[in-house]
Scaffold this motif. Structure first.
Motif, PDB file in Angstrom:
ATOM      1  N   TYR A 173       0.779  -1.445   0.082  1.00 27.83           N
ATOM      2  CA  TYR A 173      -0.101  -0.042  -0.049  1.00 27.83           C
ATOM      3  C   TYR A 173       0.964   1.196   0.128  1.00 27.83           C
ATOM      4  CZ  TYR A 173      -3.297   3.698   1.111  1.00 27.83           C
ATOM      5  OH  TYR A 173      -4.351   4.519   1.017  1.00 27.83           O
ATOM      6  N   PRO A 174       1.904   1.260   0.860  1.00 27.83           N
ATOM      7  CA  PRO A 174       2.676   2.697   0.756  1.00 27.83           C
ATOM      8  C   PRO A 174       3.481   2.944  -0.588  1.00 27.83           C
ATOM      9  CG  PRO A 174       2.911   1.404   3.032  1.00 27.83           C
ATOM     10  CD  PRO A 174       2.182   0.422   1.930  1.00 27.83           C
ATOM     11  N   PHE A 212      -2.917   2.239  -6.388  1.00 29.43           N
ATOM     12  CA  PHE A 212      -3.124   0.944  -5.613  1.00 29.43           C
ATOM     13  C   PHE A 212      -4.650   0.148  -5.746  1.00 29.43           C
ATOM     14  CE2 PHE A 212      -4.459  -1.680  -1.835  1.00 29.43           C
ATOM     15  CZ  PHE A 212      -3.206  -2.684  -1.708  1.00 29.43           C
ATOM     16  N   ALA A 213      -5.493   0.898  -6.191  1.00 38.03           N
ATOM     17  CA  ALA A 213      -6.681   0.596  -6.673  1.00 38.03           C
ATOM     18  C   ALA A 213      -6.681  -0.309  -8.115  1.00 38.03           C
ATOM     19  CB  ALA A 213      -7.966   1.622  -6.720  1.00 38.03           C
ATOM     20  N   TYR A 217      -8.783  -1.651   3.942  1.00 35.86           N
ATOM     21  CA  TYR A 217      -8.309  -2.810   5.000  1.00 35.86           C
ATOM     22  C   TYR A 217      -6.621  -2.603   4.489  1.00 35.86           C
ATOM     23  CZ  TYR A 217      -6.790  -7.577   6.332  1.00 35.86           C
ATOM     24  OH  TYR A 217      -6.111  -8.715   6.861  1.00 35.86           O
ATOM     25  N   ALA A 218      -6.073  -2.458   3.580  1.00 38.58           N
ATOM     26  CA  ALA A 218      -4.833  -2.278   3.280  1.00 38.58           C
ATOM     27  C   ALA A 218      -4.171  -0.965   4.026  1.00 38.58           C
ATOM     28  CB  ALA A 218      -4.202  -2.322   1.700  1.00 38.58           C
ATOM     29  N   TYR A 219      -5.053   0.135   3.719  1.00 39.95           N
ATOM     30  CA  TYR A 219      -4.801   1.478   4.528  1.00 39.95           C
ATOM     31  C   TYR A 219      -4.657   1.095   5.871  1.00 39.95           C
ATOM     32  CZ  TYR A 219      -5.545   6.209   6.529  1.00 39.95           C
ATOM     33  OH  TYR A 219      -5.339   7.166   7.254  1.00 39.95           O
ATOM     34  N   TRP A 220      -5.430   0.626   6.697  1.00 43.28           N
ATOM     35  CA  TRP A 220      -5.382   0.548   8.201  1.00 43.28           C
ATOM     36  C   TRP A 220      -4.242  -0.509   8.464  1.00 43.28           C
ATOM     37  CZ3 TRP A 220      -5.911  -4.343  10.423  1.00 43.28           C
ATOM     38  CH2 TRP A 220      -6.201  -4.430  11.813  1.00 43.28           C
ATOM     39  N   MET A 221      -4.096  -1.388   7.521  1.00 41.46           N
ATOM     40  CA  MET A 221      -3.074  -2.452   8.178  1.00 41.46           C
ATOM     41  C   MET A 221      -1.764  -1.599   8.042  1.00 41.46           C
ATOM     42  SD  MET A 221      -2.206  -6.034   6.639  1.00 41.46           S
ATOM     43  CE  MET A 221      -3.632  -6.867   6.729  1.00 41.46           C
ATOM     44  N   SER A 222      -1.622  -0.524   7.076  1.00 40.01           N
ATOM     45  CA  SER A 222      -0.357   0.244   6.743  1.00 40.01           C
ATOM     46  C   SER A 222       0.022   1.413   7.543  1.00 40.01           C
ATOM     47  CB  SER A 222      -0.030   0.615   5.349  1.00 40.01           C
ATOM     48  OG  SER A 222      -0.340  -0.634   4.435  1.00 40.01           O
ATOM     49  N   LYS A 223      -1.023   1.845   8.471  1.00 40.61           N
ATOM     50  CA  LYS A 223      -0.740   2.990   9.315  1.00 40.61           C
ATOM     51  C   LYS A 223       0.471   3.082  10.117  1.00 40.61           C
ATOM     52  CE  LYS A 223      -4.403   4.661  11.331  1.00 40.61           C
ATOM     53  NZ  LYS A 223      -5.559   4.856  12.215  1.00 40.61           N
ATOM     54  N   GLY A 224       1.058   4.190  10.174  1.00 43.85           N
ATOM     55  CA  GLY A 224       2.402   4.242  10.914  1.00 43.85           C
ATOM     56  C   GLY A 224       3.601   4.006   9.984  1.00 43.85           C
ATOM     57  N   GLY A 249       6.107   5.476   0.461  1.00 39.52           N
ATOM     58  CA  GLY A 249       7.156   5.466  -0.582  1.00 39.52           C
ATOM     59  C   GLY A 249       8.457   4.692  -0.149  1.00 39.52           C
ATOM     60  N   THR A 250       8.728   4.260   0.761  1.00 38.78           N
ATOM     61  CA  THR A 250       9.983   3.521   1.447  1.00 38.78           C
ATOM     62  C   THR A 250       9.670   2.007   1.530  1.00 38.78           C
ATOM     63  OG1 THR A 250      10.513   5.547   2.530  1.00 38.78           O
ATOM     64  CG2 THR A 250      11.307   3.298   3.224  1.00 38.78           C
ATOM     65  N   SER A 251      10.580   1.409   0.770  1.00 40.30           N
ATOM     66  CA  SER A 251      10.281  -0.098   0.677  1.00 40.30           C
ATOM     67  C   SER A 251      10.629  -0.718   2.205  1.00 40.30           C
ATOM     68  CB  SER A 251      11.259  -0.787  -0.400  1.00 40.30           C
ATOM     69  OG  SER A 251      11.107  -2.203  -0.441  1.00 40.30           O
ATOM     70  N   GLN A 252      10.053  -1.664   2.538  1.00 47.79           N
ATOM     71  CA  GLN A 252      10.381  -2.079   4.076  1.00 47.79           C
ATOM     72  C   GLN A 252      10.769  -3.524   3.839  1.00 47.79           C
ATOM     73  OE1 GLN A 252       9.581  -0.143   7.075  1.00 47.79           O
ATOM     74  NE2 GLN A 252       9.725   1.301   5.304  1.00 47.79           N
TER      75      GLN A 252
END
Length: 309
Positions: A107-108, A123-124, A153-160, A164-167
């Motif tokens: 998502y990010p 993302f959509a 759902y993806a936005y909520w899971m990605s909060k914080g 644009g930074t690969s994790q």
């Protein structure tokens, strides 16, 4: 309620078998790690919020709906699904598990330019591709409640997370090239030893009470030739990190490459982008050694959508 309970019991028993059992016909196998394994290191990665943290409000209802669609698109997004897979077939633990292309890793990173579409996709739009290819269905239109719920759902899971930074753990691991060229016969041996117990001798998966417990890996109910998993590189990375289920990183890199090749050397539904002929479609969309579409394996030209070699 009774059928759901039965399905849960059966699924639990089958999962337990896959995690702790070995087929009677399998020979004892020493699982020594490969000398130059490129298995994912235990680097820390983002931890998404637990399901229990979904808020009890209107926003939370959309998050919960997105999770339901993700887990069972055949029920909650039936109009757009064309096979027996769920989103969780490739994105494990409800899209939470690192090294299985988790939602929080994707998502990010959008909007992003994608070589697959030669365009910047939102993302959509990326989710639309999942329905077209991985689900072998049709894309919900932008703004459709299915896409809105999944994106929520993806936005909520990605909060914080930083944008644009690969994790670490955001995708499938990228394995080093194998010492030996991936091989069908070796892959078949790995499949029979480590995969068939869950996915079946014919790779068509297993169902319980009408629900897919273990997904089909090829054939008419699997992902089509346009899905990212048809690339041997992607399949090998996913398999290495996550399979057999519950025992990821126990296969050698070579085993992962070989069984990925074996899986993708079987027929599956046609690429929706099919263009005039198999050679033309390969030239337009599969012109890479990582794709077996349009190649001949065991005397069978792949991409016909018919019987496997």
């Amino acid at each position: 309620m009774k059928s759901k309970t039965s399905a849960l019991i059966i699924a639990t028993l089958v999962l337990a078998a896959c995690e702790h059992s070995t087929p009677q016909t399998a020979a004892p196998v020493a699982k020594a790690p490969a000398p130059a394994s490129s298995a994912p290191k235990s680097a820390s990665h983002f931890t998404p919020p637990p399901e229990s943290a979904i808020p009890n409000d209107d926003f939370g209802k959309q998050v919960a709906l997105g999770r339901q669609i993700f887990m069972d698109p055949g029920k909650y997004a039936k109009a757009y699904v064309g096979n027996q897979l769920s989103c969780e077939s490739c994105h494990l633990d409800a899209g939470r598990l690192a090294h299985s292309a988790p939602l929080w890793g994707a998502y990010p990173m959008y909007p992003a330019y994608r070589s697959k579409t030669h365009d910047v996709n939102t993302f959509a739009e990326r989710l639309q591709g999942c329905f077209n290819y991985s689900m072998n269905g049709k894309a919900p239109p932008l703004g459709d409640p299915v896409l809105v719920a999944l994106e929520t759902y993806a936005y909520w899971m990605s909060k914080g997370e930083p944008i644009g930074t690969s994790q670490p753990g955001r995708s499938y691991p990228k394995l080093s090239k194998p010492a030996l060229t991936p091989d069908y016969a070796r892959g078949e041996t790995v499949f029979k030893r480590d995969c068939a117990l869950c996915h079946g001798d014919n790779g068509q998966g297993q169902q319980a009470a009408g629900h897919t417990v273990f997904p089909p890996l090829w054939g008419p109910q699997s992902f089509n030739w346009g899905a990212g998993m048809e690339l041997v590189t992607n399949a090998a990375g996913f398999i290495k990190a996550n399979m057999p289920l519950g025992r990821g990183n126990t296969l050698t890199d070579q085993d992962a490459w070989d069984v990925a090749y074996f899986m993708n050397a079987h027929e599956r539904p046609q690429d929706p982008r099919y263009k005039d002929s198999i050679p033309a479609t390969r030239a337009a969309f599969h012109d890479t050694p990582d794709s077996l579409y349009g190649t001949t394996v065991n005397g069978h030209l792949l991409g016909q959508g018919g019987a496997s070699p």
